[in-house]
Design a protein around this motif. Structure first.
Motif, mmCIF file in Angstrom:
data_model
loop_
_atom_site.group_PDB
_atom_site.id
_atom_site.type_symbol
_atom_site.label_atom_id
_atom_site.label_comp_id
_atom_site.label_asym_id
_atom_site.label_seq_id
_atom_site.Cartn_x
_atom_site.Cartn_y
_atom_site.Cartn_z
ATOM 1 N N ALA A 1 24.901 -46.332 -12.054
ATOM 2 C CA ALA A 1 25.228 -44.969 -12.467
ATOM 3 C C ALA A 1 24.216 -43.965 -11.920
ATOM 4 N N TYR A 2 22.940 -44.345 -11.936
ATOM 5 C CA TYR A 2 21.905 -43.425 -11.460
ATOM 6 C C TYR A 2 22.021 -43.208 -9.957
ATOM 7 N N VAL A 3 22.252 -44.282 -9.206
ATOM 8 C CA VAL A 3 22.383 -44.158 -7.747
ATOM 9 C C VAL A 3 23.578 -43.271 -7.393
ATOM 10 N N ASN B 1 14.736 -44.734 -4.049
ATOM 11 C CA ASN B 1 13.371 -44.984 -4.502
ATOM 12 C C ASN B 1 13.313 -45.043 -6.022
ATOM 13 N N TRP B 2 13.975 -44.079 -6.683
ATOM 14 C CA TRP B 2 14.009 -44.110 -8.162
ATOM 15 C C TRP B 2 14.800 -45.307 -8.673
ATOM 16 N N ALA B 3 15.887 -45.656 -7.968
ATOM 17 C CA ALA B 3 16.641 -46.841 -8.374
ATOM 18 C C ALA B 3 15.784 -48.096 -8.252
ATOM 19 N N TYR B 4 14.957 -48.138 -7.213
ATOM 20 C CA TYR B 4 14.048 -49.276 -7.032
ATOM 21 C C TYR B 4 13.081 -49.390 -8.215
ATOM 22 N N TYR B 5 12.530 -48.240 -8.637
ATOM 23 C CA TYR B 5 11.616 -48.262 -9.783
ATOM 24 C C TYR B 5 12.345 -48.683 -11.062
ATOM 25 N N LEU B 6 13.586 -48.210 -11.237
ATOM 26 C CA LEU B 6 14.354 -48.592 -12.425
ATOM 27 C C LEU B 6 14.578 -50.099 -12.469
#
Length: 392
Positions: A17-19, A262-267
């Motif tokens: 959902a975030y991606v 990048n944020w998805a990777y951190y999540l």
């Protein structure tokens, strides 16, 4: 069939959902000054890099992803040729500077536009890059060329530049000023070195997409670069992108370069850490319900009682009931039940809270029953009733 782990499903749905949200939402304008030749953001240099071959014809423009030291010492560069570096900070060490000086000294040209220039290079070439106090910033300050054929009457205003950057000339004999700001401070100079020339420029923002594509300032970058002869040119991207081209990027490097990924990777990373902490314990099989063992003592007592009652052995039943009753008195009140006398009666009445008369009747009934040889059913019932009444 084993059910999917609910924690992993929640994590997967959240990341997806975030991606999707980051991918489809309107992208805000990125105002970072990257100066990269493949960057379409306002302060990238893609427009200039793509238009430059038309200006430098028939010469080729090659992208360089090596430090200056490696470029000059490891590759057989043609002479004459041009070296171009447009960046925020021209970060070079002594070895790079030594090779760059040797390269220019052989008859080549180096065009460097940066806000921050190394003092070592400035001392050798006779200039110093000066930055004034922030209080003297002036975004309306105009720039212009000294050469009358390049001079623009209204000048050039780069509104995103704060107007504090300029060059101080230390060796006027070797330096020619090519451009000044409205305060007459040099911002663009030419320095003769050996058989070649250095072109030092102190306003790299002028070469970015925003100003190259702006009608009022579009010709500034090409006028500045027109001082370079039409010959093979090496465009330095190492100062901004490092050694890797877009084709050489690893998957991880690409993920880190994209904000949404990048944020998805951190999540994902933090989600897996939390999962390992809170849900990684091995799931046990359901423990079967084991019925606790039943207490059959009461059933046994009831069975024995019925047997005695059916046989009519009232005396035996009465004695056993008296025996258990006195055992309970000893345990509850701590009394000696060997002699059921007046002292025992008074103490029992006091500790139990039962009246003296009722307690005396009960004790008398117990003594008479113990002495009796035969008991009727009525006597047994009377004795049992008296003991139960005393207990409750």
């Amino acid at each position: 069939m084993r059910k999917p782990n609910k924690y992993l499903l929640i994590l997967l749905v959240t990341v997806t959902a975030y991606v999707l949200f980051e991918y489809y939402r309107p992208k805000p304008i990125d105002w970072r000054a990257t100066y990269e030749n493949d960057d379409k953001v306002p302060f990238g240099t893609q427009a200039l890099f793509e238009l430059l071959p038309d200006v430098m014809r028939p010469s080729a423009i090659k992208t360089v992803l090596l430090p200056i030291y490696n470029l000059v010492s490891e590759k057989a560069l043609p002479t004459p040729s041009n070296y171009v570096a447009i960046c925020q900070d021209f970060g070079v060490d002594k070895n790079d500077i030594h090779q760059l000086l040797a390269y220019v000294g052989r008859g080549n040209n180096a065009f460097i536009s940066a806000y921050e220039l190394p003092d070592t290079l400035g001392k050798l070439l006779g200039f110093k890059a000066e930055v004034k106090d922030p209080k003297e910033a002036d975004s309306t300050l105009r720039q212009n060329f000294v050469n009358p054929s390049l001079h623009k009457v209204s000048g050039y205003n780069f509104i995103h530049d704060d107007g504090r950057n300029f060059l101080i000339i230390k060796k006027p004999a070797l330096i020619t000023v090519l451009g000044r700001n409205a305060r007459k401070e040099p911002v663009f100079i030419k320095v003769r070195y050996g058989k070649g020339q250095f072109f030092i420029h102190n306003l790299p923002l002028a070469f970015t997409n925003y100003y190259v594509l702006n009608q009022k300032t579009s010709d500034y970058a090409f006028k500045a670069l027109s001082y370079l002869p039409a010959q093979p040119t090496y465009w330095d991207e190492y100062q901004k992108q490092g050694r890797f081209t877009e084709d050489e990027q690893s998957i991880f490097r690409y993920i880190r370069s994209q904000p949404a990924l990048n944020w998805a990777y951190y999540l994902v990373a933090f989600g897996l850490i939390f999962y390992a902490i809170f849900a990684s314990k091995r799931t046990q099989r359901i423990i079967p319900v084991v019925e606790p063992p039943k207490n059959t003592s009461l059933d046994f007592v009831q069975t024995i009682g019925r047997m005695y009652y059916q046989q009519g052995d009232h005396e035996n039943i009465a004695r056993k009931k008296i025996q258990y009753f006195l055992a309970d008195i000893r345990e509850r009140y701590g009394l000696n039940t060997t002699v059921l006398d007046k002292e025992f009666t008074e103490t029992l009445a006091r500790k139990s809270g039962v009246s003296q008369d009722e307690t005396s009747d009960l004790v008398r009934l117990l003594r008479d029953t113990q002495k009796s040889i035969s008991l009727s059913e009525y006597d047994l019932i009377t004795l049992n009733g008296a003991m139960e009444h005393f207990k409750h």
